[in-house]
Structure formats: C-alpha cells, structure tokens
Design an enzyme around this catalytic site. Structure first.
Site, PDB file in Angstrom:
ATOM      1  N   ASP A 192       0.860  -1.193   0.000  1.00 15.38           N
ATOM      2  CA  ASP A 192       0.000   0.000   0.000  1.00 15.38           C
ATOM      3  C   ASP A 192       0.892   1.237   0.000  1.00 15.38           C
ATOM      4  OD1 ASP A 192      -2.303   1.531  -0.003  1.00 15.38           O
ATOM      5  OD2 ASP A 192      -2.635   1.376   2.158  1.00 15.38           O
ATOM      6  N   ASP A 209       2.594   2.325   7.943  1.00 15.41           N
ATOM      7  CA  ASP A 209       1.380   1.587   7.586  1.00 15.41           C
ATOM      8  C   ASP A 209       1.702   0.252   6.893  1.00 15.41           C
ATOM      9  OD1 ASP A 209      -1.281   1.082   7.387  1.00 15.41           O
ATOM     10  OD2 ASP A 209      -1.759   2.730   6.024  1.00 15.41           O
TER      11      ASP A 209
END
Ligand SMILES: Nc1ncnc2c1ncn2[C@@H]1O[C@H](COP(=O)(O)OP(=O)(O)O)[C@@H](O)[C@H]1O
Ligand SMILES: [Mg+2]
Length: 256
Positions: A192, A209
C-alpha cells in the site's frame, strides 16, 4: 538538561495531556473513545510503565485510529488501535492467508484483527532490521500497536502527499532503495505504498502503515509490488523526477 529539570518538563507535558494513566478508572472517566477491552489493554500497558499519558487522536482511518501518547522517559509514542469491527475484515483475511507466517490464523473477527496487528509489528521490525526507516515498533497487545512517534510535540510529520518537495530526487532515490531493501533483504512487499504512507521527517522519507505488507511467497506479492511501483512513479513524476516503472522495477529486482 539535568535530570530534575528533565523530569519537570516531562511532568508539565503530561499535565497538558488529556489524561494521565494512574488506574483504569481514570481511563474510563476521561476517554469515552475506547471500548472496554481496549481500555483494559491500555491500562495493562500503562501499569507496565509503557504508556504514561494519552494524548489526542492523530488520525482516524478506515481500519484503525492513531493516537499520540507519552511513554517511558517522556518519549513520544504513536498508538495505533485497530477496530475489531473493521470493514476490511475480508481483505485482512486474504492478506493473512497467503503469508507463511500467518497462514494458519483462523477464527473470529477479533482473532484476525489481533493477527493483523502482530503482522504490522513484525513487518515494521523486519523493515527496520534491513535498514528501512520506519517507526520503531515497541510492543503490540491484542489490537494495539505501540511505536515510535514520527513527528514532534504531538504533531505528526507530514505525508509526502501534504508537501511540495523542493528537492524530490534524493527522496525518490531513498524510497527506491527502501523498496529494494524490503524486497531483497526483508523479503517483503509493502502493498500500500504511496504518498499517503510515506512521512517526511527531517527531510527524509519514513515508510509507515505496514499491516498489509506480505512476504514474497504471497500469491499476490508481484501484483502488489507492481501497484506500489506505479504509485511511487506517478507521484515522483508529478514532483519532477525523471523515473519510470520499468527502471524502478529493475532497480528493486536486480540481483547484487
Ligand atoms: N508512527 C507514527 N508517528 C506519527 N504519526 C503517525 C505514525 N503512524 C501513523 N501516523 C499518522 O496516522 C496516519 C494514519 O496512519 P496509517 O498507519 O497510515 O493508518 P491507516 O491504516 O489509517 O492509513 C498517518 O498518515 C500519520 O499521519
Ligand atoms: Mg495509511
């Protein structure tokens, strides 16, 4: 700064916080934003001295909220709390199943989210080990991940998305090297990666993340890598760097 002075300034900072954690009733009375099991876990972490004060919310996302907090010796912390009732539960399961480290995780939503939280911690650890700058993970417990705070005085470093890079080339080069290190040494694909999940701290990129990052064995690893490459090239082209998907892929994949 001498020790007394330092302790005073930490105390003062803690006083400015939403609540000090002395016992669980404190947490309950003053927060209101956490559910009971999450509160209990926060209290456990506080009783171990890992958290000394909770600050405000830094970000509310689809799957998790991020809070600022103060830890031992006044160190700033980021606390990522995954929601048990996440809307992306199915996605979490798919990302876990193909990963040899977590392939036998089965069970309730809760179990999946706990495994996901551990996965993010492990991914951050692996990344840090090979020299990729990420927030240093400290501990995870159930749906709570505690890590180094990237920023200062409760203010997160900006995302690449939020800045206009004066000199984008060295930032691009570092991100490209980080993608290569992740792939070649940590055997991970972020999955991502984009200007939303890279912070700019002291003029250097910090990758965040990593919950969805997968090992190369994952059946979708190459597709995730292609998507990461696409996002990074799109962003840096727009910022004025001469780069291409072919070049970046080659840089990541080439053997030493
Ligand atoms: N370690 C950290 N230090 C400072 N800010 C952080 C940290 N981790 C996350 N954040 C802030 O929280 C936001 C959301 O975190 P992220 O891990 O990307 O979760 P999400 O799954 O919601 O996208 C980030 O964009 C950043 O602003
Ligand atoms: Mg994010």
């Amino acid at each position: 700064m001498d020790h007394d002075k330092k302790m005073k300034s930490i105390d003062k900072r803690i006083d400015e916080y939403h609540f000090k954690i002395k016992d669980s009733s404190d947490l309950k009375a003053e927060s209101g934003v956490f559910d009971t099991p999450t509160l209990k876990t926060l209290y456990t972490l506080a009783s171990k001295g890992i958290i000394t004060a909770m600050g405000g919310v830094v970000s509310t996302g689809k799957e998790a909220d991020v809070f600022h907090a103060i830890g031992e010796n006044g160190k700033e912390l980021a606390i990522k709390i995954y929601r048990i009732n996440t809307s992306d539960f199915q996605k979490m399961q798919d990302y876990l199943i193909g990963d040899p480290r977590f392939s036998n995780v089965r069970g309730t939503k809760k179990d999946i989210v706990f495994a996901w939280t551990k996965k993010e911690q492990r991914n951050l650890e692996r990344a840090a080990e090979v020299g990729v700058k990420v927030p240093e993970p400290m501990i995870s417990e159930r749906n709570i991940l505690i890590m180094e705070f990237i920023g200062k005085d409760g203010v997160s470093a900006p995302r690449l998305k939020d800045v206009r890079l004066e000199e984008p080339q060295p930032i691009y080069d570092t991100v490209a090297d980080y993608m290569r290190l992740l792939y070649q040494k940590a055997k991970l694909v972020h999955g991502d990666l984009s200007e939303y999940n890279i912070l700019l701290y002291e003029e250097r990129p910090v990758i965040i993340d990593m919950g969805q990052a997968v090992m190369l064995e994952h059946p979708m690893a190459r597709e995730f890598l292609a998507r990461d490459v696409k996002n990074i090239v799109r962003y840096f082209k727009k910022s004025g760097v001469k780069c291409s998907e072919e070049e970046l892929s080659a840089h990541i994949l080439k053997k030493d």
